[in-house]
Scaffold this active site. Structure first.
Site, PDB file in Angstrom:
ATOM      1  N   LYS A  69       0.858  -1.198   0.000  1.00  0.00           N
ATOM      2  CA  LYS A  69       0.000   0.000   0.000  1.00  0.00           C
ATOM      3  C   LYS A  69       0.880   1.229   0.000  1.00  0.00           C
ATOM      4  CE  LYS A  69      -4.161   2.014   1.060  1.00  0.00           C
ATOM      5  NZ  LYS A  69      -4.028   2.586  -0.275  1.00  0.00           N
ATOM      6  N   LYS A  93       5.362   2.726   8.555  1.00  0.00           N
ATOM      7  CA  LYS A  93       4.188   3.481   9.006  1.00  0.00           C
ATOM      8  C   LYS A  93       3.004   2.552   9.223  1.00  0.00           C
ATOM      9  CE  LYS A  93       4.403   7.455   6.596  1.00  0.00           C
ATOM     10  NZ  LYS A  93       4.037   8.475   5.598  1.00  0.00           N
ATOM     11  N   LYS A 105       5.235   2.452  -3.060  1.00  0.00           N
ATOM     12  CA  LYS A 105       5.144   3.866  -3.457  1.00  0.00           C
ATOM     13  C   LYS A 105       5.344   3.953  -4.950  1.00  0.00           C
ATOM     14  CE  LYS A 105       4.595   7.912  -1.494  1.00  0.00           C
ATOM     15  NZ  LYS A 105       3.825   8.174  -0.260  1.00  0.00           N
ATOM     16  N   THR A 190      -4.906  12.908   7.496  1.00  0.00           N
ATOM     17  CA  THR A 190      -3.498  13.037   7.884  1.00  0.00           C
ATOM     18  C   THR A 190      -3.335  14.192   8.861  1.00  0.00           C
ATOM     19  OG1 THR A 190      -2.801  12.142   5.768  1.00  0.00           O
ATOM     20  CG2 THR A 190      -1.130  13.295   7.039  1.00  0.00           C
ATOM     21  N   ASN A 221      -2.487  20.376   2.063  1.00  0.00           N
ATOM     22  CA  ASN A 221      -3.494  19.470   2.627  1.00  0.00           C
ATOM     23  C   ASN A 221      -3.218  19.202   4.110  1.00  0.00           C
ATOM     24  OD1 ASN A 221      -4.192  16.602   3.513  1.00  0.00           O
ATOM     25  ND2 ASN A 221      -5.560  16.882   1.784  1.00  0.00           N
ATOM     26  N   SER A 349      -7.293   5.372   4.626  1.00  0.00           N
ATOM     27  CA  SER A 349      -7.270   4.635   3.355  1.00  0.00           C
ATOM     28  C   SER A 349      -7.577   3.166   3.598  1.00  0.00           C
ATOM     29  CB  SER A 349      -5.881   4.724   2.714  1.00  0.00           C
ATOM     30  OG  SER A 349      -5.828   5.795   1.805  1.00  0.00           O
TER      31      SER A 349
END
Ligand code: NAD
Length: 415
Positions: A69, A93, A105, A190, A221, A349
């Site tokens: 992910k 993470k 990524k 986030t 953001n 997510s």
């Protein structure tokens, strides 16, 4: 970007964590580099008729704990090493925030502001045509990252569905629009997570949050939602900045009015009633908490030496250099590392993926409540580990994450 250093620094942290946990060197060897990485060249016919080639990568770092992910970044400076470092961070993470997923990524070396909407859509669809064999609902679940958004996820999902007989594949991407299976609270997650962890860190430091003063570098953001959430909790955000400069209001900014100003003008600068300041001045302001929420490598040794805050919360990925961290450790500053402070987005997510797979959607309060509980749990676990072992929070977080991933790898028989 100093991506080679980012990867090297991360590998050094991994090496130390593996040694501290008494794990064999093979664990380091497996984690130091992605399991695999696909490189492609995306071809886009520009509006003027020219075909332009954009280099693109997707790294699969580790899937011992679950499907890969991680986000897809569009940025002109992106390169293979940066994508690798970001993929490693995703594995860590996801282990810290305790979701059953691994790390990946993607990056495309492109300046999206240079593309028309049609060209951007072509690029997004071309990305999927090249990388479709790499991704999958149970294999690899991408999401937005820097310069990608809900619309880009929607185009990518549509392209993937067309390639796969229009199957119901909402769960293959997260960070989608609500109308296409997105989750409540994903966009804010986030920043909310960063703010929750900042408040927890203040308490551990003996700072009363309502009496604390906070400065935030970056008002995109993450910075915006962090500021909104803190202000909503009655915590004074006294300074913020963006790429054009910073602003200060010693008694606390009116964050909602500032958001409206940014919507009108495109920047925080010239917000009425504030004093201008530079990004470096912001980092060294006389405040209690500094939240870097913009870029890598901002808190260098010299900045760290001049900082007056007693808490630093890393909303951005990799904002503190190893020398900066050493200086902050020497001065007793509590640094909450990126892999503890900013997994709120990937956590929601994950909840989006779960909701898609069940075809059942939760109200905002449910999602926000789960997010808050997960962030607090992760922070408390890392803080207590650090106390127990006499380390800083980064070392504790790496040990926690590496320990979890190593256990999954051992049980699978990878070493
Ligand atoms: P963004 O592009 O929305 O915002 C970035 C902000 O930083 C903007 O306000 C920009 O003006 C500012 N900025 C750029 N260069 C600057 C400079 N030299 N000095 C000061 N400010 C500067 O990006 P974002 O999504 O808010 O992400 C910010 C950071 O958080 C990145 O490191 C990203 O990897 C990390 N992060 C983001 C998420 C997410 O969900 N968006 C999740 C985890 C980590």
């Amino acid at each position: 970007m100093e991506s080679t250093n980012l990867l090297r620094n991360t590998q050094e942290e991994l090496r130390q964590a593996v040694a501290a946990l008494g794990l064999p060197d093979e664990v380091y060897d497996i984690l130091a580099e992605p399991r695999r990485m696909l490189e492609a060249h995306l071809l886009v016919r520009r509006d003027d008729g020219r075909t332009v080639r954009y280099p693109a990568w997707r790294a699969h770092h580790n899937n011992a704990r679950g499907p890969y992910k991680g986000g897809i970044r569009f940025h002109p400076g992106v390169n293979a090493d940066e994508v690798k470092a970001l993929a490693v961070w995703m594995t860590l993470k996801n282990a810290v925030i305790d979701i059953p997923m691994g790390g990946a990524k993607a990056g495309v070396a492109v300046d999206p502001s240079d593309l028309s909407p049609r060209e951007l859509e072509t690029l997004a669809r071309e990305f999927i045509r090249e990388f479709a064999s790499f991704i999958g609902v149970d294999r690899d679940v991408p999401a937005p990252d820097v310069n990608t958004n809900e619309q880009i996820m929607a185009w990518m999902m549509d392209e993937y569905a067309r390639m796969h007989d229009d199957a119901d594949i909402f769960a293959i991407f997260t960070g989608k629009p609500l109308a296409l299976g997105g989750s409540q609270d994903r966009l804010e997650a986030t920043g909310q997570g960063v703010a929750i962890v900042a408040e927890a860190a203040m308490r551990r430091r003996g700072l009363a949050p309502r009496a604390a003063r906070v400065a935030i570098q970056g008002f995109g953001n993450v910075g915006t939602h962090t500021a909104r959430y803190l202000a909503g909790r009655g915590i004074a955000v006294v300074a913020v900045s963006d790429v054009r400069g910073g602003i200060l209001h010693p008694r606390g900014l009116d964050v909602e009015a500032l958001v409206a100003h940014v919507r009108r003008t495109g920047s925080v600068v010239d917000f009425p009633g504030t004093t201008p300041l530079t990004n470096e001045e912001l980092l060294t302001l006389d405040v209690d908490v500094v939240i870097p929420a913009a870029l890598e490598n901002q808190v260098t040794e010299s900045v760290a030496g001049a900082m007056r805050a007693t808490v630093v919360v890393e909303a951005a990925n990799g904002p503190t250099t190893p020398e900066g961290q050493a200086e902050l450790d020497r001065r007793g500053v509590l640094v909450v590392p990126d892999i503890v402070a900013n997994p709120g987005g990937v956590y929601v997510s994950y909840l989006e993926w779960v909701q898609n797979r069940h075809g059942y959607y939760w109200p905002r309060e449910d999602v926000a409540g789960r997010l808050a509980a997960a962030m607090e749990r992760a922070f408390d676990t890392v803080y207590e580990l650090a106390q127990e072992h006499g380390t800083n929070l980064r070392q504790a977080a790496y040990r926690l994450a590496v320990g979890k991933v190593a256990e999954a790898m051992r049980l699978r028989g990878w070493y």
